[in-house]
Structure formats: C-alpha cells, structure tokens
Design a protein around this motif. Structure first.
Motif, PDB file in Angstrom:
ATOM      1  N   THR A  13      46.506  23.959  93.699  1.00  0.00           N
ATOM      2  CA  THR A  13      46.339  22.735  93.434  1.00  0.00           C
ATOM      3  C   THR A  13      46.222  21.629  94.204  1.00  0.00           C
ATOM      4  O   THR A  13      45.582  20.612  94.283  1.00  0.00           O
ATOM      5  CB  THR A  13      46.963  22.240  92.101  1.00  0.00           C
ATOM      6  OG1 THR A  13      48.180  21.928  92.609  1.00  0.00           O
ATOM      7  CG2 THR A  13      47.110  23.302  90.992  1.00  0.00           C
ATOM      8  N   ASP A  14      46.805  22.224  95.366  1.00  0.00           N
ATOM      9  CA  ASP A  14      46.983  21.098  96.673  1.00  0.00           C
ATOM     10  C   ASP A  14      46.003  21.695  97.894  1.00  0.00           C
ATOM     11  O   ASP A  14      46.158  22.607  98.460  1.00  0.00           O
ATOM     12  CB  ASP A  14      48.663  20.973  97.129  1.00  0.00           C
ATOM     13  CG  ASP A  14      48.582  20.083  98.276  1.00  0.00           C
ATOM     14  OD1 ASP A  14      47.852  19.689  99.302  1.00  0.00           O
ATOM     15  OD2 ASP A  14      49.676  19.451  98.253  1.00  0.00           O
ATOM     16  N   HIS A  54      39.258  25.156  95.849  1.00  0.00           N
ATOM     17  CA  HIS A  54      40.050  24.948  97.186  1.00  0.00           C
ATOM     18  C   HIS A  54      40.110  26.210  97.952  1.00  0.00           C
ATOM     19  O   HIS A  54      39.664  26.207  99.242  1.00  0.00           O
ATOM     20  CB  HIS A  54      41.626  24.455  97.184  1.00  0.00           C
ATOM     21  CG  HIS A  54      41.704  23.061  96.254  1.00  0.00           C
ATOM     22  ND1 HIS A  54      42.759  22.821  95.669  1.00  0.00           N
ATOM     23  CD2 HIS A  54      40.695  22.084  96.079  1.00  0.00           C
ATOM     24  CE1 HIS A  54      42.639  21.761  95.140  1.00  0.00           C
ATOM     25  NE2 HIS A  54      41.319  21.132  95.680  1.00  0.00           N
ATOM     26  N   GLN A  71      47.460  22.167 101.354  1.00  0.00           N
ATOM     27  CA  GLN A  71      48.287  23.203 101.145  1.00  0.00           C
ATOM     28  C   GLN A  71      47.578  24.545 101.467  1.00  0.00           C
ATOM     29  O   GLN A  71      47.959  25.613 102.366  1.00  0.00           O
ATOM     30  CB  GLN A  71      49.316  23.468 100.225  1.00  0.00           C
ATOM     31  CG  GLN A  71      50.521  22.342 100.075  1.00  0.00           C
ATOM     32  CD  GLN A  71      51.340  22.697  98.865  1.00  0.00           C
ATOM     33  OE1 GLN A  71      51.721  23.849  98.651  1.00  0.00           O
ATOM     34  NE2 GLN A  71      52.132  21.734  98.360  1.00  0.00           N
ATOM     35  N   ASP A 107      50.706  25.898  96.931  1.00  0.00           N
ATOM     36  CA  ASP A 107      50.209  25.500  95.752  1.00  0.00           C
ATOM     37  C   ASP A 107      48.902  25.393  95.721  1.00  0.00           C
ATOM     38  O   ASP A 107      48.102  24.510  96.499  1.00  0.00           O
ATOM     39  CB  ASP A 107      50.819  24.222  95.071  1.00  0.00           C
ATOM     40  CG  ASP A 107      50.481  23.936  93.850  1.00  0.00           C
ATOM     41  OD1 ASP A 107      49.458  24.441  93.307  1.00  0.00           O
ATOM     42  OD2 ASP A 107      51.378  23.122  93.300  1.00  0.00           O
TER      43      ASP A 107
END
Length: 263
Positions: free
Chosen positions: A69-70, A124, A73, A67
């Motif tokens: 947004t993490d 990210h 991860q 994901d």
C-alpha cells in the motif's frame, strides 16, 4: 507435481510470499528454475520462508520487506530485487487481507483498507515492473483475485468490492499491453487452506456459535467437490500461466474452486 525448468533466467516477484498461497507459488516457480523474490510486511515471516525454500531448493531466493500500500516501499523493493536478480519478468500480486462484517457494520475506512491493499497494491507493483517487461518485450503478471471477484458472498462487501475492482484492473491493463508480449491474468481461488480461511472459520464460529468442525464443513460445502482448495493447487495454475509458451492467455479469469463459481 512435475516441473520442466522452463523458467530458468526469469526473475519472479511474489508479494505476500511468506506464507499460504504466496509461499506455494514461490516454491513452484523456484522449482521450475526462476529466481524468486518474495515480499511482505513481516521480516521474520519472510526470513523463515527464505530459509525453508533455500533448504528445499538450490535456486536463487531472497526477500524484500515492503507494504504494497506504500508506493515508495514498493519502488524501493523492486529496485533492490532488480539489482540482486536482474529485471523482473514475472509478477504475482498475492498480498492481501480480508474483512468480514454485515454491510451496515462496514465502515468507509474498511472499504478504503481493502481497496488500498488489493487494488492500489497491485497498481504500485505493476507500475514498478512494467518498464522491465517492456524492455524485455515479454512478461507475465498474475493477480490473485478470489471467487469473490466473480460471484457474491454475504458479509464481505468491502473485500468483494475490492476483488471485483482488481479483476477490472487486470482486464484493463491486459488490453493496454496486449501487443507488447506482456500477459496479465487473474487467478481466482475459492476457500483455500490458508490464514484467510482460518479467519473465515473464526468468524463463522463466533457469528453462528459453531464448533470448528461445523464451520469447516460450511466452508468446504461451498466447493462442489466438498473440500478446501490447497495452496499448491493455486500455485500450479500460476506456474502454468508463467510458462514462456503462454502468450495467448491474457485478460482472462482462471477460477481454482472446484466449479464453485458456476453456482
């Protein structure tokens, strides 16, 4: 669509690569010789995409569940992909979602959700691979934006704001890394025949009590060519920007929309 094999030795990471535009991009890069890692949140979708791509092409294709947004991860997925296929030299930020509602019905949480996936997701992934690209002294980052990043639309304020922010991020990072051999560009599709377009159709049908054909006609009419863009057309633009010869184009916006953005 012709390919020239110029991406042999390159490792491309395509987020949201299990379907739609991301899948088409993964296929185009794989056809051109790149090793490709696709990522997304759903393992079943990724596994199916890898199986189909492996059947179509003999190149290296694998997936990572992540994901965007993490950040943890994302770092883990990048490391696993790197161990499998080597340093990542191409990043395609395609993961995304949409939200449609009147502005007064759009909550702060809706804005935060759109910002998280479209902007922080790209932050990210870019931060996870820029070290590789700096060591390689070359790389291509392409952020899949939207015509919503370059023109306004009604009832998608949260989505449009996030895509505008992603475009600003693209330009800032491009300028910062312009002297390093790394290019950072934005590709902005108009309404494309994907799941997101399907969601837009459903919203139109519900909001205006339209038939499916009537809703499709409205979306197609947004494009002066009178049609929806196909995922493969977006993929070809991306593939072109990933070529080793593409060293000058950086910080640029490439609409794929049949001149829709001009109006």
């Amino acid at each position: 669509m012709t390919t020239n094999g110029n991406l042999h030795g390159q490792h491309a990471w395509v987020t949201g690569g299990g379907s739609g535009i991301g899948y088409a991009i993964a296929e185009a890069l794989l056809r051109d010789g790149a090793k490709v890692t696709i990522s997304g949140r759903r393992g079943d979708v990724l596994a199916s995409a890898v199986e189909r791509l492996s059947t179509l092409h003999k190149g290296d294709i694998a997936s990572e569940i992540a994901d965007v947004t993490d950040s943890a991860q994302v770092v883990s997925a990048a490391q696993s992909a790197r161990q499998r296929f080597g340093q990542i030299s191409i990043l395609i930020n395609n993961a995304g979602s949409t939200h449609s509602a009147k502005f007064t019905d759009t909550t702060p949480a809706d804005f935060e959700a759109m910002y998280a996936v479209h902007v922080l997701g790209a932050v990210h992934t870019m931060q996870a691979v820029l070290g590789d690209m700096q060591e390689l002294q070359q790389g291509h980052i392409i952020n899949i934006c939207s015509t919503a990043a370059i023109k306004p639309y009604k009832t998608i304020s949260a989505y449009g704001a996030a895509k505008h922010a992603l475009l600003g991020l693209t330009r800032s990072v491009a300028l910062e890394y312009a002297s390093t051999g790394i290019t950072v560009n934005a590709v902005c599709p108009g309404y494309t025949a994907t799941v997101i377009a399907e969601q837009a159709l459903e919203n139109l049908m519900q909001a205006k009590q339209l038939t499916r054909n009537q809703a499709q006609a409205i979306l197609a009419a947004a494009n002066p060519q009178g049609r929806l863009i196909q995922p493969e057309e977006v993929a070809e633009t991306v593939r072109w920007l990933c070529q080793p010869s593409q060293k000058t184009h950086t910080g640029q916006v490439f609409p794929v929309c049949g001149a829709e953005w001009i109006g």
